[in-house]
Design a protein around this motif. Structure first.
Motif, PDB file in Angstrom:
ATOM      1  N   ALA A  14      42.013  45.985  47.899  1.00  0.00           N
ATOM      2  CA  ALA A  14      43.347  45.812  48.466  1.00  0.00           C
ATOM      3  C   ALA A  14      43.317  45.759  49.995  1.00  0.00           C
ATOM      4  CB  ALA A  14      44.273  46.925  47.987  1.00  0.00           C
ATOM      5  N   ALA A  15      42.447  46.519  50.614  1.00  0.00           N
ATOM      6  CA  ALA A  15      42.389  46.560  52.079  1.00  0.00           C
ATOM      7  C   ALA A  15      41.976  45.224  52.688  1.00  0.00           C
ATOM      8  CB  ALA A  15      41.417  47.651  52.526  1.00  0.00           C
ATOM      9  N   HIS A  16      41.392  44.331  51.882  1.00  0.00           N
ATOM     10  CA  HIS A  16      40.913  43.043  52.397  1.00  0.00           C
ATOM     11  C   HIS A  16      41.969  41.949  52.287  1.00  0.00           C
ATOM     12  CE1 HIS A  16      37.001  44.863  52.839  1.00  0.00           C
ATOM     13  NE2 HIS A  16      37.143  45.338  51.618  1.00  0.00           N
ATOM     14  N   CYS A  60      27.339  36.556  50.373  1.00  0.00           N
ATOM     15  CA  CYS A  60      28.214  37.137  49.356  1.00  0.00           C
ATOM     16  C   CYS A  60      29.646  37.138  49.877  1.00  0.00           C
ATOM     17  CB  CYS A  60      27.798  38.565  49.020  1.00  0.00           C
ATOM     18  SG  CYS A  60      26.136  38.692  48.361  1.00  0.00           S
ATOM     19  N   PHE A  61      30.564  36.610  49.072  1.00  0.00           N
ATOM     20  CA  PHE A  61      31.973  36.509  49.423  1.00  0.00           C
ATOM     21  C   PHE A  61      32.819  37.243  48.379  1.00  0.00           C
ATOM     22  CE2 PHE A  61      29.792  32.783  50.933  1.00  0.00           C
ATOM     23  CZ  PHE A  61      30.338  32.524  52.178  1.00  0.00           C
ATOM     24  N   ARG A  62      33.847  37.962  48.834  1.00  0.00           N
ATOM     25  CA  ARG A  62      34.803  38.538  47.893  1.00  0.00           C
ATOM     26  C   ARG A  62      35.666  37.413  47.342  1.00  0.00           C
ATOM     27  NH1 ARG A  62      34.887  42.038  52.159  1.00  0.00           N
ATOM     28  NH2 ARG A  62      34.042  44.089  51.719  1.00  0.00           N
ATOM     29  N   PHE A  78      52.405  36.965  32.227  1.00  0.00           N
ATOM     30  CA  PHE A  78      51.089  36.659  32.771  1.00  0.00           C
ATOM     31  C   PHE A  78      51.165  36.441  34.279  1.00  0.00           C
ATOM     32  CE2 PHE A  78      48.070  33.387  34.125  1.00  0.00           C
ATOM     33  CZ  PHE A  78      46.885  34.041  33.863  1.00  0.00           C
ATOM     34  N   TYR A  79      52.050  35.574  34.738  1.00  0.00           N
ATOM     35  CA  TYR A  79      52.139  35.265  36.160  1.00  0.00           C
ATOM     36  C   TYR A  79      52.795  36.370  36.961  1.00  0.00           C
ATOM     37  CZ  TYR A  79      50.410  30.648  35.170  1.00  0.00           C
ATOM     38  OH  TYR A  79      49.616  29.613  34.783  1.00  0.00           O
ATOM     39  N   GLY A  80      53.506  37.265  36.291  1.00  0.00           N
ATOM     40  CA  GLY A  80      54.135  38.384  36.986  1.00  0.00           C
ATOM     41  C   GLY A  80      53.129  39.363  37.558  1.00  0.00           C
ATOM     42  N   TYR A  81      51.894  39.379  37.020  1.00  0.00           N
ATOM     43  CA  TYR A  81      50.887  40.301  37.530  1.00  0.00           C
ATOM     44  C   TYR A  81      50.448  39.931  38.940  1.00  0.00           C
ATOM     45  CZ  TYR A  81      50.332  42.597  33.036  1.00  0.00           C
ATOM     46  OH  TYR A  81      50.551  43.309  31.913  1.00  0.00           O
ATOM     47  N   GLY A  82      50.388  38.677  39.255  1.00  0.00           N
ATOM     48  CA  GLY A  82      50.052  38.231  40.597  1.00  0.00           C
ATOM     49  C   GLY A  82      48.584  38.435  40.952  1.00  0.00           C
ATOM     50  N   TRP A  83      48.252  38.049  42.186  1.00  0.00           N
ATOM     51  CA  TRP A  83      46.871  38.079  42.648  1.00  0.00           C
ATOM     52  C   TRP A  83      46.343  39.485  42.850  1.00  0.00           C
ATOM     53  CZ3 TRP A  83      43.542  34.299  42.313  1.00  0.00           C
ATOM     54  CH2 TRP A  83      44.022  33.006  42.167  1.00  0.00           C
ATOM     55  N   ALA A  86      44.534  40.214  39.810  1.00  0.00           N
ATOM     56  CA  ALA A  86      43.487  39.270  39.405  1.00  0.00           C
ATOM     57  C   ALA A  86      42.124  39.959  39.451  1.00  0.00           C
ATOM     58  CB  ALA A  86      43.491  38.048  40.322  1.00  0.00           C
ATOM     59  N   SER A  87      41.196  39.478  38.641  1.00  0.00           N
ATOM     60  CA  SER A  87      39.856  40.069  38.569  1.00  0.00           C
ATOM     61  C   SER A  87      39.083  39.849  39.863  1.00  0.00           C
ATOM     62  CB  SER A  87      39.075  39.470  37.405  1.00  0.00           C
ATOM     63  OG  SER A  87      39.714  39.762  36.190  1.00  0.00           O
ATOM     64  N   ASN A  88      38.339  40.868  40.269  1.00  0.00           N
ATOM     65  CA  ASN A  88      37.483  40.795  41.455  1.00  0.00           C
ATOM     66  C   ASN A  88      36.110  40.274  41.060  1.00  0.00           C
ATOM     67  OD1 ASN A  88      39.493  41.940  43.059  1.00  0.00           O
ATOM     68  ND2 ASN A  88      38.733  44.003  42.752  1.00  0.00           N
TER      69      ASN A  88
END
Length: 130
Positions: A14-16, A60-62, A78-83, A86-88
């Motif tokens: 989250a900090a990124h 390496c990129f996040r 589904f779309y309500g979850y937002g980015w 999303a999976s890291n």
């Protein structure tokens, strides 16, 4: 219970602020180790422009990847979850001798070979540990 706990946890990246990065449509190449074939599909990702680390051979990129939408006609949950949900992932790419990203055909072949090797190693590890 484990899934509910994961959903409730905060995003460790989250900090990124990756959700603020513009989304990109990409072609994902997936390997099927049983059929020993490659399949392509489209996906949407958000990836940092600068690597967060590197080794001797790769940057390496996040990256965040939105899950594939369900086939149902109602996507609102589904779309309500937002980015932020999303999976890291960590996206990697080879480095050229001059320190730039290697986009050559040789580098692409090396990535494909890396993937096949990882699946093959996992298969033999599963057999050994069975």
């Amino acid at each position: 219970i484990f899934t509910a706990k994961l959903v409730a946890e905060e995003d460790v990246w989250a900090a990124h602020d990756i959700p603020s990065i513009p989304a990109e449509r990409i072609i994902r190449h997936r390997y099927d180790p049983i059929a020993q074939t490659w399949h392509d599909d489209e996906s949407i990702v958000k990836i940092e422009k600068e690597p967060f680390t590197h080794g001797a051979m790769r940057f390496c990129f996040r990256m965040k990847k939105m899950a594939t939408p369900p086939q149902s006609s109602s996507y609102h949950r589904f779309y309500g979850y937002g980015w932020s949900r999303a999976s890291n992932y960590v996206a990697k790419c080879y480095i050229k001798d001059d320190g730039e990203i290697d986009t050559s055909d040789e580098a692409k072949d090396a990535v494909r070979n890396d993937v096949v090797l990882q699946y093959e190693a996992a298969r033999w590890a599963d057999k050994f540990n069975a």
